[in-house]
Motif scaffolding. Structure first.
Motif, PDB file in Angstrom:
ATOM      1  N   ALA A   1       5.749   2.108  -3.608  1.00 23.27           N
ATOM      2  CA  ALA A   1       5.050   3.388  -3.642  1.00 23.27           C
ATOM      3  C   ALA A   1       5.272   4.220  -2.376  1.00 23.27           C
ATOM      4  O   ALA A   1       4.851   5.376  -2.321  1.00 23.27           O
ATOM      5  CB  ALA A   1       3.549   3.149  -3.841  1.00 23.27           C
ATOM      6  N   GLY A   2       5.910   3.642  -1.375  1.00 25.24           N
ATOM      7  CA  GLY A   2       6.199   4.379  -0.149  1.00 25.24           C
ATOM      8  C   GLY A   2       5.242   4.124   0.993  1.00 25.24           C
ATOM      9  O   GLY A   2       5.272   4.822   2.010  1.00 25.24           O
ATOM     10  N   ILE A   3       4.373   3.129   0.849  1.00 22.07           N
ATOM     11  CA  ILE A   3       3.455   2.760   1.928  1.00 22.07           C
ATOM     12  C   ILE A   3       4.223   1.953   2.971  1.00 22.07           C
ATOM     13  O   ILE A   3       4.902   0.975   2.644  1.00 22.07           O
ATOM     14  CB  ILE A   3       2.261   1.965   1.374  1.00 22.07           C
ATOM     15  N   THR A   4       4.114   2.377   4.228  1.00 23.19           N
ATOM     16  CA  THR A   4       4.908   1.757   5.285  1.00 23.19           C
ATOM     17  C   THR A   4       4.100   0.873   6.235  1.00 23.19           C
ATOM     18  O   THR A   4       4.680   0.073   6.973  1.00 23.19           O
ATOM     19  CB  THR A   4       5.621   2.838   6.111  1.00 23.19           C
ATOM     20  N   ARG A   5       2.793   1.030   6.233  1.00 18.76           N
ATOM     21  CA  ARG A   5       1.944   0.150   7.027  1.00 18.76           C
ATOM     22  C   ARG A   5       0.523   0.241   6.482  1.00 18.76           C
ATOM     23  O   ARG A   5       0.167   1.193   5.788  1.00 18.76           O
ATOM     24  CB  ARG A   5       1.984   0.505   8.522  1.00 18.76           C
ATOM     25  N   THR A   6      -0.296  -0.767   6.845  1.00 18.27           N
ATOM     26  CA  THR A   6      -1.590  -0.931   6.203  1.00 18.27           C
ATOM     27  C   THR A   6      -2.635  -1.412   7.203  1.00 18.27           C
ATOM     28  O   THR A   6      -2.358  -2.293   8.023  1.00 18.27           O
ATOM     29  CB  THR A   6      -1.480  -1.987   5.081  1.00 18.27           C
ATOM     30  N   LEU A   7      -3.824  -0.822   7.106  1.00 18.60           N
ATOM     31  CA  LEU A   7      -4.994  -1.364   7.778  1.00 18.60           C
ATOM     32  C   LEU A   7      -5.779  -2.191   6.773  1.00 18.60           C
ATOM     33  O   LEU A   7      -6.090  -1.703   5.674  1.00 18.60           O
ATOM     34  CB  LEU A   7      -5.896  -0.241   8.304  1.00 18.60           C
ATOM     35  N   HIS A   8      -6.079  -3.420   7.121  1.00 18.66           N
ATOM     36  CA  HIS A   8      -6.908  -4.227   6.231  1.00 18.66           C
ATOM     37  C   HIS A   8      -8.377  -3.897   6.460  1.00 18.66           C
ATOM     38  O   HIS A   8      -8.866  -3.918   7.591  1.00 18.66           O
ATOM     39  CB  HIS A   8      -6.702  -5.727   6.443  1.00 18.66           C
ATOM     40  N   MET A   9      -9.071  -3.594   5.366  1.00 21.79           N
ATOM     41  CA  MET A   9     -10.504  -3.311   5.431  1.00 21.79           C
ATOM     42  C   MET A   9     -11.297  -4.549   5.034  1.00 21.79           C
ATOM     43  O   MET A   9     -11.002  -5.197   4.027  1.00 21.79           O
ATOM     44  CB  MET A   9     -10.840  -2.157   4.476  1.00 21.79           C
ATOM     45  N   GLU A  10     -12.289  -4.869   5.847  1.00 17.34           N
ATOM     46  CA  GLU A  10     -13.139  -6.022   5.557  1.00 17.34           C
ATOM     47  C   GLU A  10     -13.623  -5.982   4.102  1.00 17.34           C
ATOM     48  O   GLU A  10     -13.789  -4.924   3.514  1.00 17.34           O
ATOM     49  CB  GLU A  10     -14.317  -6.052   6.524  1.00 17.34           C
TER      50      GLU A  10
ATOM     51  N   PRO B   1      -7.831  -3.734  -4.130  1.00 19.71           N
ATOM     52  CA  PRO B   1      -7.605  -3.626  -5.566  1.00 19.71           C
ATOM     53  C   PRO B   1      -8.654  -2.818  -6.322  1.00 19.71           C
ATOM     54  O   PRO B   1      -8.593  -2.738  -7.552  1.00 19.71           O
ATOM     55  CB  PRO B   1      -7.653  -5.088  -6.003  1.00 19.71           C
ATOM     56  N   VAL B   2      -9.641  -2.239  -5.614  1.00 15.22           N
ATOM     57  CA  VAL B   2     -10.694  -1.495  -6.325  1.00 15.22           C
ATOM     58  C   VAL B   2     -10.093  -0.336  -7.121  1.00 15.22           C
ATOM     59  O   VAL B   2     -10.580   0.017  -8.197  1.00 15.22           O
ATOM     60  CB  VAL B   2     -11.773  -1.002  -5.344  1.00 15.22           C
ATOM     61  N   CYS B   3      -9.001   0.235  -6.605  1.00 16.02           N
ATOM     62  CA  CYS B   3      -8.358   1.341  -7.322  1.00 16.02           C
ATOM     63  C   CYS B   3      -7.876   0.925  -8.700  1.00 16.02           C
ATOM     64  O   CYS B   3      -7.712   1.776  -9.593  1.00 16.02           O
ATOM     65  CB  CYS B   3      -7.205   1.920  -6.507  1.00 16.02           C
ATOM     66  N   THR B   4      -7.668  -0.378  -8.919  1.00 20.05           N
ATOM     67  CA  THR B   4      -7.183  -0.832 -10.223  1.00 20.05           C
ATOM     68  C   THR B   4      -8.245  -0.675 -11.307  1.00 20.05           C
ATOM     69  O   THR B   4      -7.925  -0.774 -12.494  1.00 20.05           O
ATOM     70  CB  THR B   4      -6.718  -2.301 -10.177  1.00 20.05           C
ATOM     71  N   LEU B   5      -9.494  -0.428 -10.926  1.00 13.73           N
ATOM     72  CA  LEU B   5     -10.529  -0.162 -11.923  1.00 13.73           C
ATOM     73  C   LEU B   5     -10.250   1.145 -12.658  1.00 13.73           C
ATOM     74  O   LEU B   5     -10.786   1.373 -13.750  1.00 13.73           O
ATOM     75  CB  LEU B   5     -11.907  -0.095 -11.254  1.00 13.73           C
ATOM     76  N   GLY B   6      -9.429   2.003 -12.041  1.00 11.44           N
ATOM     77  CA  GLY B   6      -9.115   3.281 -12.667  1.00 11.44           C
ATOM     78  C   GLY B   6      -7.631   3.553 -12.776  1.00 11.44           C
ATOM     79  O   GLY B   6      -7.223   4.703 -12.880  1.00 11.44           O
ATOM     80  N   GLY B   7      -6.820   2.511 -12.751  1.00 11.28           N
ATOM     81  CA  GLY B   7      -5.371   2.708 -12.838  1.00 11.28           C
ATOM     82  C   GLY B   7      -4.640   1.712 -11.966  1.00 11.28           C
ATOM     83  O   GLY B   7      -4.878   0.514 -12.048  1.00 11.28           O
ATOM     84  N   SER B   8      -3.775   2.201 -11.094  1.00 12.15           N
ATOM     85  CA  SER B   8      -3.019   1.320 -10.207  1.00 12.15           C
ATOM     86  C   SER B   8      -2.828   2.006  -8.863  1.00 12.15           C
ATOM     87  O   SER B   8      -3.049   3.214  -8.726  1.00 12.15           O
ATOM     88  CB  SER B   8      -1.643   0.993 -10.809  1.00 12.15           C
ATOM     89  N   LEU B   9      -2.397   1.237  -7.883  1.00 14.67           N
ATOM     90  CA  LEU B   9      -2.080   1.805  -6.585  1.00 14.67           C
ATOM     91  C   LEU B   9      -0.979   2.848  -6.716  1.00 14.67           C
ATOM     92  O   LEU B   9      -1.034   3.924  -6.106  1.00 14.67           O
ATOM     93  CB  LEU B   9      -1.655   0.691  -5.626  1.00 14.67           C
ATOM     94  N   THR B  10       0.014   2.547  -7.528  1.00 18.38           N
ATOM     95  CA  THR B  10       1.119   3.485  -7.755  1.00 18.38           C
ATOM     96  C   THR B  10       0.623   4.793  -8.347  1.00 18.38           C
ATOM     97  O   THR B  10       1.049   5.882  -7.937  1.00 18.38           O
ATOM     98  CB  THR B  10       2.169   2.849  -8.676  1.00 18.38           C
ATOM     99  N   ASP B  11      -0.287   4.704  -9.320  1.00 19.85           N
ATOM    100  CA  ASP B  11      -0.863   5.907  -9.925  1.00 19.85           C
ATOM    101  C   ASP B  11      -1.567   6.764  -8.872  1.00 19.85           C
ATOM    102  O   ASP B  11      -1.448   7.992  -8.868  1.00 19.85           O
ATOM    103  CB  ASP B  11      -1.874   5.538 -11.011  1.00 19.85           C
ATOM    104  N   TRP B  12      -2.328   6.114  -7.997  1.00 20.80           N
ATOM    105  CA  TRP B  12      -3.102   6.830  -6.984  1.00 20.80           C
ATOM    106  C   TRP B  12      -2.174   7.489  -5.953  1.00 20.80           C
ATOM    107  O   TRP B  12      -2.387   8.629  -5.552  1.00 20.80           O
ATOM    108  CB  TRP B  12      -4.090   5.883  -6.334  1.00 20.80           C
ATOM    109  N   VAL B  13      -1.129   6.790  -5.536  1.00 16.42           N
ATOM    110  CA  VAL B  13      -0.166   7.382  -4.605  1.00 16.42           C
ATOM    111  C   VAL B  13       0.503   8.597  -5.251  1.00 16.42           C
ATOM    112  O   VAL B  13       0.646   9.663  -4.629  1.00 16.42           O
ATOM    113  CB  VAL B  13       0.891   6.352  -4.165  1.00 16.42           C
TER     114      VAL B  13
END
Length: 282
Positions: free
Chosen positions: A46-55, A240-252
């Motif tokens: 999806a083009g994500i190059t780095r990530t902050l992990h949220m508790e 993965p909460v975004c998957t309740l309404g689609g996918s990470l790819t959809d949101w990007v």
């Protein structure tokens, strides 16, 4: 055309073989393991190059274990994880020790204490607010996670600690499916007047009706951007909460479509550069 860099400021990894997540029993759609491998594969595409992990609101006695576990994932070759927003308990007397431990840990970039799952009065307590004020000196931002009805509560907390950097998660959790626009929009406008508050464009797929399109989310995203300006917005996948309404790819994809009307510089600020500044990323 060059694909713009994205820093995902809100990724959750869930591993029930390592940690306990008491809230998962009330969220059957998410009650399974969500691995770093699964996230990374889709994120890179999806083009994500780095990530902050949220508790992920683990059991209180496992907060330090979660930080250590995620740090281990970050140490893997070619890991996307560039930092950790750790869990904390500002309502406790030992919060100074939590700050000291975070400052000693190179990957911990900020804190979050979810406020939508505790009594509203918690963040009104003098001890809680005194401890949040300490974060200014420590240089640790604080993510605020509240529902739309709690936005006045968020405003009071931000006002009580004017030197602390805050980030409002999930655009303040608007009720998109229920068309709960008026009060939410007014509260977002009021909150935008606080210079020590930024906003995270995240979470919206989970709050919209099934089968949403970018057009369904556009006015909610753009109200936030217009009120806070691109200089005080960041982006989060909320996987993965975004998957309740689609996918990470959809949101990007929806995000890129919605923000296309902005300038190249404004998009870069929201999708990547502001995160570097807020959390001191390298």
């Amino acid at each position: 055309m060059t694909v713009e860099r994205i820093t995902d400021t809100h990724c959750h990894i869930i591993d029930r073989t390592v940690l306990d997540y008491p809230w998962l029993s009330d969220a059957p759609a998410l009650d399974r393991d969500w691995s770093i491998e699964t996230y990374t594969q889709e994120a890179r595409q999806a083009g994500i190059t780095r990530t902050l992990h949220m508790e992920v609101d683990v059991a209180t006695d496992q907060i330090d274990n979660e930080t250590d576990y995620i740090a281990g994932l970050a140490d893997r070759q070619e890991s996307l994880i560039c930092g950790i927003i750790a869990a904390c308990r500002p309502e406790n007397n030992d919060f100074g020790d939590q700050i000291a431990a975070a400052q000693a840990h190179p990957l911990v970039k900020g804190f979050r204490r979810p406020l939508h799952v505790v009594p509203d009065a918690l963040s009104e307590q003098p001890l809680f607010r005194d401890n949040i004020r300490q974060l200014a000196t420590a240089g640790l931002p604080f993510d605020i996670c509240v529902t739309a009805r709690q936005l006045p509560q968020a405003q009071r907390l931000v006002d009580a600690a004017p030197q602390t950097q805050f980030i409002l998660d999930h655009c303040g959790v608007p009720d998109i499916a229920g068309a709960g626009w008026n009060s939410w929009a007014a509260e977002i406008t009021a909150l935008s007047q606080r210079d020590n508050l930024s906003v995270k464009i995240s979470g919206l797929p989970a709050y919209a009706q099934a089968g949403w399109t970018a057009r369904d989310l556009e006015r909610w995203v753009m109200h936030v951007v217009e009120q806070f300006t691109p200089a005080r917005c960041v982006w989060g996948g909320d996987w993965p909460v975004c998957t309740l309404g689609g996918s990470l790819t959809d949101w990007v994809s929806a995000t890129r479509s919605i923000l296309a009307k902005l300038s190249t510089q404004e998009r870069a600020a929201i999708l990547d550069e502001n995160a570097t500044h807020i959390w001191g990323l390298t």
